[in-house]
Design an enzyme around this catalytic site. Structure first.
Site, PDB file in Angstrom:
ATOM      1  N   MET A 130      -2.506  -9.174  -5.169  1.00 24.75           N
ATOM      2  CA  MET A 130      -2.777  -8.145  -4.329  1.00 24.75           C
ATOM      3  C   MET A 130      -3.635  -9.062  -3.183  1.00 24.75           C
ATOM      4  O   MET A 130      -4.469  -9.984  -3.547  1.00 24.75           O
ATOM      5  CB  MET A 130      -4.098  -7.263  -4.975  1.00 24.75           C
ATOM      6  CG  MET A 130      -3.517  -6.253  -5.877  1.00 24.75           C
ATOM      7  SD  MET A 130      -4.482  -5.076  -6.663  1.00 24.75           S
ATOM      8  CE  MET A 130      -4.547  -3.944  -5.272  1.00 24.75           C
ATOM      9  N   GLY A 146      -3.649  -6.082   1.812  1.00 24.96           N
ATOM     10  CA  GLY A 146      -2.895  -5.313   2.923  1.00 24.96           C
ATOM     11  C   GLY A 146      -2.273  -4.399   2.263  1.00 24.96           C
ATOM     12  O   GLY A 146      -2.128  -3.868   1.149  1.00 24.96           O
ATOM     13  N   VAL A 147      -1.354  -3.723   3.123  1.00 26.29           N
ATOM     14  CA  VAL A 147      -0.688  -2.423   2.909  1.00 26.29           C
ATOM     15  C   VAL A 147       0.318  -2.600   1.956  1.00 26.29           C
ATOM     16  O   VAL A 147       0.610  -1.792   1.001  1.00 26.29           O
ATOM     17  CB  VAL A 147      -0.314  -1.609   4.148  1.00 26.29           C
ATOM     18  CG1 VAL A 147       0.762  -2.326   4.806  1.00 26.29           C
ATOM     19  CG2 VAL A 147       0.439  -0.372   3.817  1.00 26.29           C
ATOM     20  N   ASP A 148       1.116  -3.696   1.905  1.00 24.92           N
ATOM     21  CA  ASP A 148       2.191  -3.981   1.116  1.00 24.92           C
ATOM     22  C   ASP A 148       1.693  -4.167  -0.287  1.00 24.92           C
ATOM     23  O   ASP A 148       2.412  -3.542  -1.305  1.00 24.92           O
ATOM     24  CB  ASP A 148       3.026  -5.252   1.487  1.00 24.92           C
ATOM     25  CG  ASP A 148       3.751  -4.921   2.851  1.00 24.92           C
ATOM     26  OD1 ASP A 148       4.060  -3.888   3.190  1.00 24.92           O
ATOM     27  OD2 ASP A 148       4.052  -5.783   3.802  1.00 24.92           O
ATOM     28  N   CYS A 184       4.627 -21.995  -1.437  1.00 25.36           N
ATOM     29  CA  CYS A 184       3.609 -21.292  -2.210  1.00 25.36           C
ATOM     30  C   CYS A 184       4.198 -20.296  -3.048  1.00 25.36           C
ATOM     31  O   CYS A 184       3.687 -20.183  -4.378  1.00 25.36           O
ATOM     32  CB  CYS A 184       2.773 -20.452  -1.130  1.00 25.36           C
ATOM     33  SG  CYS A 184       1.579 -19.501  -1.983  1.00 25.36           S
ATOM     34  N   GLY A 199       4.389  -7.729  -3.128  1.00 28.61           N
ATOM     35  CA  GLY A 199       4.701  -6.925  -2.006  1.00 28.61           C
ATOM     36  C   GLY A 199       5.893  -7.418  -1.237  1.00 28.61           C
ATOM     37  O   GLY A 199       5.917  -7.045   0.009  1.00 28.61           O
ATOM     38  N   CYS A 217      -1.637 -18.737   6.565  1.00 26.69           N
ATOM     39  CA  CYS A 217      -2.994 -18.278   6.276  1.00 26.69           C
ATOM     40  C   CYS A 217      -4.006 -19.108   6.107  1.00 26.69           C
ATOM     41  O   CYS A 217      -5.247 -18.694   5.565  1.00 26.69           O
ATOM     42  CB  CYS A 217      -2.792 -17.469   4.732  1.00 26.69           C
ATOM     43  SG  CYS A 217      -2.333 -18.474   3.402  1.00 26.69           S
TER      44      CYS A 217
END
Lengths: 390, 368
Positions: B10, B13-15, B111, B135, B207
């Protein structure tokens, strides 16, 4: 949207009482009237204020009696950390004309360590951190040797939060007393379990936090022996005899006093039970988990406190595995959970960083049973076995 | 009703939030995990009044709170795990080393390979999980005893490119429920599940960089590798000076500061001689490349040449190509495109498709 089929672990066992404890229902009952019908400000002259002040006085007296102290020597604070901050900074600032040297240990709670660091870095204090032995115990002779003409304060915790070791306060206090140096102890972990008589212990300042002994979070106290120089860190109204400004949190203060009274009056019975359970837990884990070692002093330790290092497993991963099986444990201090650095306490005790990464702390409370201990041993053995296979 | 246990990676985010909600709805025992990854600290010179640093960096307290809030709403356990050291070594240092060597690495694939479907999958399995879900917009299909990777059905969101480095073992434990959805459907589902992150904006870019600008990141972290040198044309004539080849990318036109009539593009980064080579648009196209360390998702390389479509960047359109085995080059292949491509970039991944199916991919080592 919550999945009704989601399987929660069948039994939840809380073994993290050094992090915090549930509030005793008797404590909640004692607190509740002070939120509503007895809501007054203890500084107000009218009867609403008087009701609050009466409860405040009564609570202060209750705690003072347990400490064999005077009521006016109890200063309520927002938490144990605040009491630690007030003790160190308050004495250092009050005595800055007399001296600037503070003696403490490397295994204190961060509320002491970081306050001492700041006094050293920003306010010209000199700090000596006396080493501890492999069991996490301070040698009083080392304290004596560290004393200098400019020493103003010695601060040694009563019992360590990560490894449970009880420090030899009475011996250290004799040294401090002989040299007329103020002696503070962080008794946050000890509060519900050990003798708090400030005279037999020889304590000038003692920090307490209510939530470690089935009281509410957000309330603590600092015992300040009469005559101890202390500069207030929070100024304002004349609350707490000018030592800590701010409207008194009466319901929480009532809760703290009630909780301490219950814990101390039931202490002998509770401790005997906890020690028996703790020994079962320690023996079980040492037997079932190859290579596990007990950390801290095997005898001079808090009654419900069991702590280990477990090779081949990382602390946080064990905590996750235990949590998924419904058991609450911790690696050491809840205040440092998620940090990458291995415990400063284990490092000071001489454990190598890779060994210290396998730290596991299980701390029992008065609601735990033998069945809880048996299940915890099974789950720890199972989780460690799985983690070692990855 | 399944009884399998799945860890969902997790991010807040929305995905990933919708992924967790979907799996809970489907009856899995779901465990939320968030990875704390290494991210560059705020600049020490940051002061009151400066523009706030990008919020895109990994694991801001707000993102952690969002993920935890979703987990609590779903009634699932949630753990924040620290992967900073692993991520720094395997992804960030890989990124910096690549630029220092004059190539343009893609840290996201690394990654996915070493962190998400490496360290995190290992931990998830050790803690008793059967699957790791993310996601990503991609699909896994089991066919004839093998796991296949297929594009996500939303062509605008398809992320199979970034997963082309996964092997059979990793795919066997991967779940990508969003591969069957469009992004719009994901948001609609998030709203239906009542997730407060339903309208959250997409995260972009890398990120781990404080200001979102990778050139500044290189200046801060590998200044010794940014050695000024010559910008030359294809015949070796010196046209200008550059500030370090790592600051340039193949196909770049802007920012070269060349006072030449006709537009010039970076066509090669010559690390050996510390030169940036520029040329006219006609000189930019290349038809052939060598790719190293090719991962064939099926587990074995094709014995003969095969026809594929290939993507040379995450956002590139696909091009028809033929792949020739290059056994003299270990796990390498030779790829010949039907038409020349303008920006074949060493260090980037080339990913191969057969229609909707992703066959695998490798790292571009050279082009001609």
């Amino acid at each position: 949207m919550t999945n009704p089929n989601y399987q929660l672990p069948i039994t939840n066992i809380y073994l993290d009482h050094s992090a915090t404890t549930p509030v005793d229902p008797r404590v909640v009952d004692a607190m509740l009237p002070y939120f509503t019908e007895k809501f007054g400000n203890a500084s107000s002259l009218h009867r609403w204020g008087q009701a609050a002040l009466g409860a405040l006085d009564e609570s202060r007296r209750t705690i003072a009696e347990i400490l064999r102290a005077q009521s006016n020597e109890i200063v309520f604070t927002g938490c144990g950390s605040e009491a630690d901050n007030l003790a160190l900074r308050g004495v250092a600032f009050a005595l800055r004309a007399r001296g600037n040297h503070i003696i403490t240990t490397p295994i204190e709670h961060h509320a002491i360590l970081r306050t001492a660091d700041q006094l050293e870095k920003e306010f010209g204090c000199e700090v000596t951190r006396v080493p501890v032995n492999r069991n996490g115990a301070v040698n009083p002779d080392d304290i004596a040797r560290a004393i200098k003409p400019n020493t103003i304060l010695i601060s040694v915790m009563y019992a360590n939060n990560e490894v449970g070791t009880i420090e030899p306060l009475a011996e250290i206090s004799k040294i401090a007393r002989a040299k007329k140096i103020i002696f503070h102890t962080d008794a946050v972990q000890a509060g519900g379990y050990l003798d708090l008589d400030v005279n037999t212990l020889g304590i000038d300042l003692m920090s307490l936090g209510a939530h470690k002994f089935h009281g509410p979070k957000g309330i603590g106290a600092l015992y300040v022996r009469a005559g101890t120089p202390l500069m207030p860190m929070q100024t304002g109204g004349s609350h707490e005899r000018n030592r800590r400004a701010g409207t008194e949190n009466v319901p929480y203060i009532v809760g703290m006093a009630t909780a301490l009274k219950i814990a101390q009056s039931e202490r002998d019975v509770t401790n005997a039970r906890l020690i028996a359970l703790r020994e079962k837990l320690i023996v079980g884990i040492l037997e079932r988990v190859a290579g596990a070692q007990l950390t801290g002093d095997p005898k001079q330790r808090l009654p419900g406190h069991a702590s280990f290092v477990i090779p081949g497993a990382i602390g946080d991963e064990m905590i996750l595995g235990l949590d998924l099986a419904g058991i609450a444990g911790s690696t050491g201090s809840a205040c440092t959970a998620g940090a990458l650095e291995p415990s400063h306490v284990l490092a000071a005790m001489g454990y190598a960083a890779d060994v210290a990464r396998g730290a596991l702390r299980l701390t029992l409370g008065r609601d735990n049973s033998e069945a809880d201990v048996a299940r915890a041993v099974d789950v720890v053995a199972d989780v460690v076995g799985k983690l070692r296979k990855q | 009703m399944t009884t399998a246990t799945v860890v969902v990676a997790m991010s807040g985010g929305v995905d990933s939030s919708t992924t967790a909600a979907l799996l809970v709805e489907r009856g899995y025992t779901v465990i939320g995990m968030m990875m704390r990854l290494w991210a560059e600290p705020d600049s020490p010179t940051f002061q009151l009044g400066d523009t706030a640093p990008t919020t895109n960096r990994c694991c801001s307290p707000e993102a952690v709170a969002d993920a935890r809030g979703v987990a609590q709403k779903l009634g699932i356990p949630f753990y924040l795990l620290n992967f900073e050291a692993d991520f720094k070594t395997r992804v960030v240092d890989f990124f910096l080393d690549g630029y220092a060597r004059g190539i343009t690495p893609n840290p996201c694939l690394e990654c996915n390979r070493t962190i998400k479907f490496g360290a995190l999958l290992t931990k998830a399995r050790a803690l008793g999980a059967d699957f790791l879900a993310t996601g990503h917009y991609a699909r896994v299909r089991e066919h004839a005893g093998k796991f296949e990777l297929w594009r996500g059905i939303d062509p605008k969101k398809d992320q199979s490119y970034a997963l082309a480095i996964l092997n059979q073992e990793q795919l066997a434990h991967a779940l990508f429920p969003l591969g069957e959805l469009t992004k719009a459907e994901t948001r609609a589902l998030a709203r239906r599940f009542g997730l407060r992150v339903a309208e959250k904006v997409e995260s972009q870019d890398l990120c781990f960089i404080a200001d979102g600008e990778y050139r500044n990141f290189l200046r801060r972290n590998i200044p010794a590798s940014l050695v000024p040198g010559d910008i030359v044309d294809t015949r070796g004539n010196v046209l200008a000076q550059h500030a370090g080849i790592a600051l340039y990318t193949i196909g770049q036109r802007k920012g070269l500061n060349l006072a030449v009539g006709e537009p010039l593009y970076v066509i090669a980064l010559d690390a050996q001689n510390n030169r940036v080579v520029v040329g006219r648009v006609a000189e930019l196209g290349k038809r052939e490349l060598i790719a190293d360390a090719v991962n064939w998702i099926a587990g074995n390389a094709p014995r003969d040449e095969i026809r594929v479509t290939a993507k040379i960047r995450y956002r590139a359109t696909e091009s028809a190509a033929t792949i020739f085995p290059a056994p003299e080059n270990g796990q390498g292949v030779r790829v010949i495109f039907d038409q020349p491509l303008r920006d074949i970039t060493p260090g980037q991944a080339i990913v191969f498709y057969d229609g909707e199916q992703c066959l695998g991919g490798g790292i571009i080592s050279m082009s001609q």
